[in-house]
Design a protein around this motif. Structure first.
Motif, PDB file in Angstrom:
ATOM      1  N   ASN A   1     -74.293 -45.477  45.566  1.00 21.12           N
ATOM      2  CA  ASN A   1     -75.149 -46.616  45.899  1.00 21.12           C
ATOM      3  C   ASN A   1     -74.751 -47.854  45.111  1.00 21.12           C
ATOM      4  O   ASN A   1     -74.719 -48.966  45.645  1.00 21.12           O
ATOM      5  CB  ASN A   1     -76.611 -46.275  45.623  1.00 21.12           C
ATOM      6  CG  ASN A   1     -77.157 -45.216  46.556  1.00 21.12           C
ATOM      7  OD1 ASN A   1     -76.646 -45.042  47.660  1.00 21.12           O
ATOM      8  ND2 ASN A   1     -78.178 -44.501  46.116  1.00 21.12           N
TER       9      ASN A   1
ATOM     10  N   ALA B   1     -82.549 -49.541  52.957  1.00 22.81           N
ATOM     11  CA  ALA B   1     -81.899 -48.240  53.079  1.00 22.81           C
ATOM     12  C   ALA B   1     -82.559 -47.486  54.223  1.00 22.81           C
ATOM     13  O   ALA B   1     -83.766 -47.601  54.447  1.00 22.81           O
ATOM     14  CB  ALA B   1     -82.017 -47.453  51.777  1.00 22.81           C
TER      15      ALA B   1
ATOM     16  N   ALA C   1     -82.155 -44.112  47.235  1.00 23.13           N
ATOM     17  CA  ALA C   1     -81.590 -45.452  47.063  1.00 23.13           C
ATOM     18  C   ALA C   1     -82.655 -46.445  46.625  1.00 23.13           C
ATOM     19  O   ALA C   1     -82.376 -47.396  45.884  1.00 23.13           O
ATOM     20  CB  ALA C   1     -80.937 -45.918  48.361  1.00 23.13           C
TER      21      ALA C   1
END
Length: 244
Positions: A103, A122, A135
């Motif tokens: 990420n 996300a 995330a």
């Protein structure tokens, strides 16, 4: 809105990661971004079509090969027993801490793009729903759409140097959109209830939807696909990410 796509390779803490970027054709404007996470089968045709659909709403959609450390670049698993067994083995083998560094690499890449407006969401399906939720632990992620997120309630994935995802819910500042299928055997009613309770106790900003559908109802291949529900999800996701 017309879109285009391209392949790129990002350097991560655990090696090179191949990604596919879907974006509006007009690169003279600036757009919010979505980190889009696949099922265990990686970037299949249904995953690419979902990413393309979101890109057409005015987003940069970056799709990583989630198990890049464990497969050759370009690996796509089939929707059959062999593919399922391999994908599940990869899921159990990759530590959660490695997704965090993936990420970080994607967020760093987006910051260098002239067509990125600084807002990031996300989104993901199945294990990808879990990864979209994870995330959102990063404060740079403003919203997350998590579709039938597996292994979130069970706290059973390999952690590495990280903590189990649900145990970190209080760290999430992003708005969450949680969508579940009531007939999904992978996340039973008691598992969904546990997640709801944790999010409520953590004070998360979230909306919650349980629909009459099976696991993978977004996948436009196979008998579990529900086109009407998929269209509704796209609308909900677009509204979520437009609020970022």
């Amino acid at each position: 809105m017309q879109i285009t796509s391209e392949w790129l390779t990002l350097d991560t803490a655990t090696g090179s990661m191949r990604c596919q970027l879907f974006r509006p054709h007009n690169s003279n404007k600036r757009y919010p971004a979505i980190l889009f996470y696949s099922e265990i089968f990686q970037i299949t045709a249904p995953i690419a079509r979902t990413a393309a659909m979101m890109a057409g709403q005015g987003f940069l959609v970056l799709v990583p090969e989630v198990f890049h450390e464990l497969n050759a670049a370009g690996t796509v698993l089939a929707y059959d027993d062999a593919g399922k067994d391999k994908g599940n083995a990869d899921k159990w083998a990759k530590p959660l801490s490695s997704y965090d560094s993936d990420n970080a690499a994607m967020l760093s890449y987006l910051q260098k793009r002239s067509d990125f407006n600084g807002k990031t969401g996300a989104m993901g399906v199945c294990i990808g729903g879990h990864l979209a939720f994870r995330a959102a632990l990063n404060p740079a992620v403003n919203a997350a759409c998590c579709l039938y997120a597996t292994d979130l309630h069970s706290n059973t994935l390999l952690i590495g140097s990280a903590k189990q995802t649900l145990d970190c819910a209080s760290e999430i500042q992003a708005e969450l959109l949680m969508i579940w299928g009531k007939q999904d055997p992978h996340i039973p009613a008691e598992g969904r209830a546990k997640i709801y309770q944790v999010l409520t106790q953590a004070g998360c900003n979230f909306s919650w939807h349980e629909v009459n559908a099976q696991h993978a109802f977004m996948r436009d291949e196979g008998e579990r696909y529900d086109p009407a529900l998929a269209l509704w999800v796209y609308q909900q996701a677009r509204e979520l990410f437009q609020r970022m």
